[in-house]
Design a protein around this motif. Sequence first.
Motif, PDB file in Angstrom:
ATOM      1  N   VAL A 153      31.014  32.320  18.228  1.00  0.00           N
ATOM      2  CA  VAL A 153      31.401  33.684  18.107  1.00  0.00           C
ATOM      3  C   VAL A 153      32.641  33.959  17.297  1.00  0.00           C
ATOM      4  O   VAL A 153      33.507  33.104  17.444  1.00  0.00           O
ATOM      5  N   ASP A 154      32.463  34.907  16.515  1.00  0.00           N
ATOM      6  CA  ASP A 154      33.532  35.452  15.566  1.00  0.00           C
ATOM      7  C   ASP A 154      34.684  35.808  16.315  1.00  0.00           C
ATOM      8  O   ASP A 154      35.974  35.359  16.071  1.00  0.00           O
ATOM      9  N   ARG A 155      34.422  36.764  17.301  1.00  0.00           N
ATOM     10  CA  ARG A 155      35.581  37.585  18.006  1.00  0.00           C
ATOM     11  C   ARG A 155      34.952  37.831  19.544  1.00  0.00           C
ATOM     12  O   ARG A 155      33.843  38.383  19.554  1.00  0.00           O
ATOM     13  N   LEU A 156      35.832  37.638  20.112  1.00  0.00           N
ATOM     14  CA  LEU A 156      35.648  38.127  21.593  1.00  0.00           C
ATOM     15  C   LEU A 156      36.802  38.474  22.448  1.00  0.00           C
ATOM     16  O   LEU A 156      37.945  37.466  22.429  1.00  0.00           O
ATOM     17  N   ASP A 157      36.841  39.688  22.846  1.00  0.00           N
ATOM     18  CA  ASP A 157      38.156  40.050  23.583  1.00  0.00           C
ATOM     19  C   ASP A 157      37.753  40.851  24.865  1.00  0.00           C
ATOM     20  O   ASP A 157      36.638  41.447  24.872  1.00  0.00           O
ATOM     21  N   ALA A 158      38.403  40.361  25.767  1.00  0.00           N
ATOM     22  CA  ALA A 158      38.115  41.154  27.299  1.00  0.00           C
ATOM     23  C   ALA A 158      39.450  41.268  27.746  1.00  0.00           C
ATOM     24  O   ALA A 158      40.565  40.621  27.768  1.00  0.00           O
ATOM     25  N   ASP A 159      39.331  42.592  28.405  1.00  0.00           N
ATOM     26  CA  ASP A 159      40.632  43.162  29.352  1.00  0.00           C
ATOM     27  C   ASP A 159      40.146  43.483  30.539  1.00  0.00           C
ATOM     28  O   ASP A 159      39.142  44.425  30.632  1.00  0.00           O
ATOM     29  N   ILE A 160      40.576  42.996  31.799  1.00  0.00           N
ATOM     30  CA  ILE A 160      39.888  43.386  33.122  1.00  0.00           C
ATOM     31  C   ILE A 160      41.119  43.798  34.066  1.00  0.00           C
ATOM     32  O   ILE A 160      42.500  43.433  33.996  1.00  0.00           O
ATOM     33  N   ASP A 161      40.892  44.840  34.855  1.00  0.00           N
ATOM     34  CA  ASP A 161      42.000  45.146  35.866  1.00  0.00           C
ATOM     35  C   ASP A 161      41.054  45.488  36.897  1.00  0.00           C
ATOM     36  O   ASP A 161      40.787  46.841  37.124  1.00  0.00           O
ATOM     37  N   LEU A 162      40.830  44.484  37.971  1.00  0.00           N
ATOM     38  CA  LEU A 162      39.833  44.756  39.030  1.00  0.00           C
ATOM     39  C   LEU A 162      40.753  44.600  40.361  1.00  0.00           C
ATOM     40  O   LEU A 162      41.140  43.467  40.935  1.00  0.00           O
ATOM     41  N   ASP A 163      40.472  45.583  41.019  1.00  0.00           N
ATOM     42  CA  ASP A 163      41.251  45.783  42.575  1.00  0.00           C
ATOM     43  C   ASP A 163      39.728  45.506  43.580  1.00  0.00           C
ATOM     44  O   ASP A 163      38.818  46.453  43.666  1.00  0.00           O
ATOM     45  N   LEU A 164      39.591  44.212  44.005  1.00  0.00           N
ATOM     46  CA  LEU A 164      38.392  43.875  44.593  1.00  0.00           C
ATOM     47  C   LEU A 164      38.436  44.714  46.241  1.00  0.00           C
ATOM     48  O   LEU A 164      37.448  44.825  46.906  1.00  0.00           O
ATOM     49  N   GLY A 165      39.600  44.978  46.464  1.00  0.00           N
ATOM     50  CA  GLY A 165      39.925  45.719  47.708  1.00  0.00           C
ATOM     51  C   GLY A 165      39.527  47.371  47.685  1.00  0.00           C
ATOM     52  O   GLY A 165      39.783  47.939  48.690  1.00  0.00           O
ATOM     53  N   ASP A 166      39.361  47.764  46.331  1.00  0.00           N
ATOM     54  CA  ASP A 166      39.022  49.020  46.296  1.00  0.00           C
ATOM     55  C   ASP A 166      40.107  50.128  46.659  1.00  0.00           C
ATOM     56  O   ASP A 166      39.766  51.399  46.942  1.00  0.00           O
ATOM     57  N   SER A 167      41.459  49.921  46.567  1.00  0.00           N
ATOM     58  CA  SER A 167      42.453  50.616  47.004  1.00  0.00           C
ATOM     59  C   SER A 167      42.815  51.503  45.764  1.00  0.00           C
ATOM     60  O   SER A 167      43.433  52.664  45.804  1.00  0.00           O
TER      61      SER A 167
END
Length: 290
Positions: A153-167
């Motif tokens: 893969v030449d380029r892979l970018d990932a950004d996450i902000d996951l609230d599994l408590g759903d608040s």
Amino acid sequence: QWSPEVSWKVKAGLKHINPEAMAPGYRGDINLDLLSDGSMQGDSLQARVILERLAGSLLDQPLAGQGEIGYAPDRTAVQRLSIKVVDAELAADGSVGAQSDLKWSLRVPQLGHLLAGATGELFSDGRITGPQQAPRVVGQLRAGGLAYGTMGVDRLDADIDLDLGDSQRSNAAVHGAELRLGEEVVERLALAFDGFIAKHRLEFSADHPQARLQLRMAGGYDGAQWSGLLQALDLASGPLGDWRLQRPVQLAFGPERAQAGLLCLLRADAHLCAEGEWQAAGAAKGRFDL
């Protein structure tokens, strides 16, 4: 009521360990100094392992490290953990438990120093907070020039902000360029998530030399299954023609059951329809019409 308690305190030094016996291809000469203490009463275990010194070499690259890991029934703690192989480093500090707060960092400027025959760079950092059963995870991943064997893969970018408590609202975005598996190439890939775990939107697109796929979904996860609508699906392909979703389709997925309502794709001179259902405790069934 009295119950026996076992406790220990041990200091050990291990020298000239070659991990290749357990991990073929990973030759090394590893030396480490450890301190461990803890106790066990009934089914309750409390333990601590201190890596006082890690030194030597791995794949002919200098190796160093230190840190502490502690375990208790309601909490696992990592204190100032750092593992380095030449210019690559994995670091972590914090705890996971009733109220988690754990930070991590990964720096791999040259993947070939850790995986023979590989190239590229990989960086990630993030933080986990909140209760262990429903934490908030905030992190990012950056990778470039990755290649190993026939994959790359030449380029892979990932950004996450996951609230599994759903608040609070969650979001995630993944972007990739020139993903290769053998002779197949995906020129661009994008995935976006926005909303709450119980109610959100998903968008996905991928570009191949012979086709472009786009889809949009809306739904939610209730702790047992995901259910919602496939709102849009467009496939533009030279060999296959241009197809689009006739109308939104109801979908449901879970470990015990999966179901898709009537899904119809239209082209100028043709249509393709299918529906189906699967249950873990029974047979699958479906219908196909061209």
